[in-house]
Design an enzyme around this catalytic site. Structure first.
Site, PDB file in Angstrom:
ATOM      1  N   SER A  86     -33.616 -24.268  -5.169  1.00  0.00           N
ATOM      2  CA  SER A  86     -34.100 -25.391  -5.958  1.00  0.00           C
ATOM      3  C   SER A  86     -33.991 -25.067  -7.451  1.00  0.00           C
ATOM      4  O   SER A  86     -32.903 -24.821  -7.941  1.00  0.00           O
ATOM      5  CB  SER A  86     -35.534 -25.731  -5.538  1.00  0.00           C
ATOM      6  OG  SER A  86     -35.998 -26.901  -6.166  1.00  0.00           O
ATOM      7  N   HIS A 190     -36.558 -33.246  -4.167  1.00  0.00           N
ATOM      8  CA  HIS A 190     -35.336 -33.322  -3.355  1.00  0.00           C
ATOM      9  C   HIS A 190     -35.365 -34.497  -2.371  1.00  0.00           C
ATOM     10  O   HIS A 190     -34.875 -34.393  -1.247  1.00  0.00           O
ATOM     11  CB  HIS A 190     -35.086 -31.989  -2.633  1.00  0.00           C
ATOM     12  CG  HIS A 190     -35.062 -30.824  -3.575  1.00  0.00           C
ATOM     13  ND1 HIS A 190     -34.060 -30.651  -4.499  1.00  0.00           N
ATOM     14  CD2 HIS A 190     -35.948 -29.810  -3.776  1.00  0.00           C
ATOM     15  CE1 HIS A 190     -34.323 -29.575  -5.222  1.00  0.00           C
ATOM     16  NE2 HIS A 190     -35.459 -29.057  -4.804  1.00  0.00           N
TER      17      HIS A 190
END
Length: 312
Positions: A86, A190
């Site tokens: 991430s 996300h």
């Protein structure tokens, strides 16, 4: 082969940066980064409480700064591959020479602010599911309106969505899942909930002048290596609203023949996954400067083994 990896949001803990600032030159470097992004990284990394560093706009630049600082403390190392989970992908982009340290921190500061703003629109969150079959779990999450936002491998998937959807998951776990663990993050990262942040990052990306990676850069999007700096940045932008496929990154580590994995500060999460999914790969997490000597020894062992292989 050595891979250097950087953790994502949720790895931070109060005071975790404190011992690193005692290293020569570290405080000055962090002060310069703080000035560049308008955020007192030293304060948040040493004095702020858990709630303060849970703030997405704070946590993300703090994590990138910690990763860069701890990697620099290792000295002049040359990993064969890099990857980040991430927000850790921005740290990895700096490791690969795609962005310099200041550009990486300026980008992550904008990313954190944009994602915090997107998260404020609807109350959302994320929970880790431990155990179960990935296909069964994914289908169950979609039935509940949740997104499998992080497919981490090693029996772990992170679900993201509204607080109501996550509450429904607590009451109705997928078959085979042992535990559902709420994560200390401030939004459904996300997922479609982060779409407003993409436009902000697209604008920020236009001001960058990325270089091509100097080592293999393994992308969260699909686990593939990326050859150009422009493509790395494009993926960094789109990544905020799309799932992290760390499972595929680890599959690529296998294909590349990775034999050692070092996770920069605040390490632990990715080495834990690697221990379960990459048997035989040596792992080390940089948690404090006390771990540096062991990391250097592991890197030296890897370098020596690589040299012996090349001359054999």
């Amino acid at each position: 082969m050595l891979v250097l990896v950087a953790p994502g949001q949720g790895a931070q803990t109060p005071g975790f940066l404190t011992p690193w600032l005692d290293l020569p030159g570290a405080a000055d470097r962090v002060a310069a980064w703080s000035d560049a992004i308008g955020l007192d990284l030293a304060h948040y990394g040493t004095q702020a409480d858990a709630d303060a560093i849970r703030d997405t706009a704070v946590a993300q630049p703090l994590l990138v700064a910690a990763g860069l600082l701890s990697a620099a403390a290792l000295g002049d190392i040359a990993p064969d591959a890099v990857a980040g989970h991430s927000v850790g992908e921005i740290t990895a982009a700096a490791f690969a020479g795609v962005l310099d340290d200041t550009a990486a921190l300026q980008l992550v500061r904008k990313r954190g602010l944009a994602m915090a703003e997107a998260a404020a629109v609807t109350k959302t969150g994320m929970s880790a599911l431990l155990g179960g079959d990935p296909e069964v779990t994914t289908a169950h999450l979609e039935k509940l309106g949740l997104t499998p936002a992080n497919v981490n491998g090693a029996g772990q998937i992170v679900a993201a969505g509204t607080l109501e959807e996550l509450a429904a998951l607590e009451a109705d776990k997928p078959e085979g899942v042992r535990r559902v663990v709420p994560l200390t993050v401030a939004g459904a990262f996300h997922t479609r909930h982060m779409a407003p942040a993409v436009a902000t990052l697209e604008e920020a990306a236009r001001a960058l002048t990325p270089a091509d990676p100097t080592v293999a850069y393994v992308s969260n999007k699909d686990g593939r290596t990326v050859a150009t700096g422009a493509e790395v940045v494009s993926r960094l932008v789109g990544q905020v609203a799309n799932p992290v496929r760390w499972d595929l990154c680890m599959e690529t580590f296998k294909e590349l023949g990775v034999t050692a994995l070092v996770e920069v500060c605040p390490g632990g999460t990715l080495t834990g996954l690697a221990k379960r999914a990459l048997p035989g790969v040596q792992t080390l997490a940089l948690k404090t400067p006390d771990d540096l000597d062991a990391a250097r020894a592991l890197i030296a062992e890897h370098t020596s083994a690589a040299a012996d292989t090349q001359t054999a």
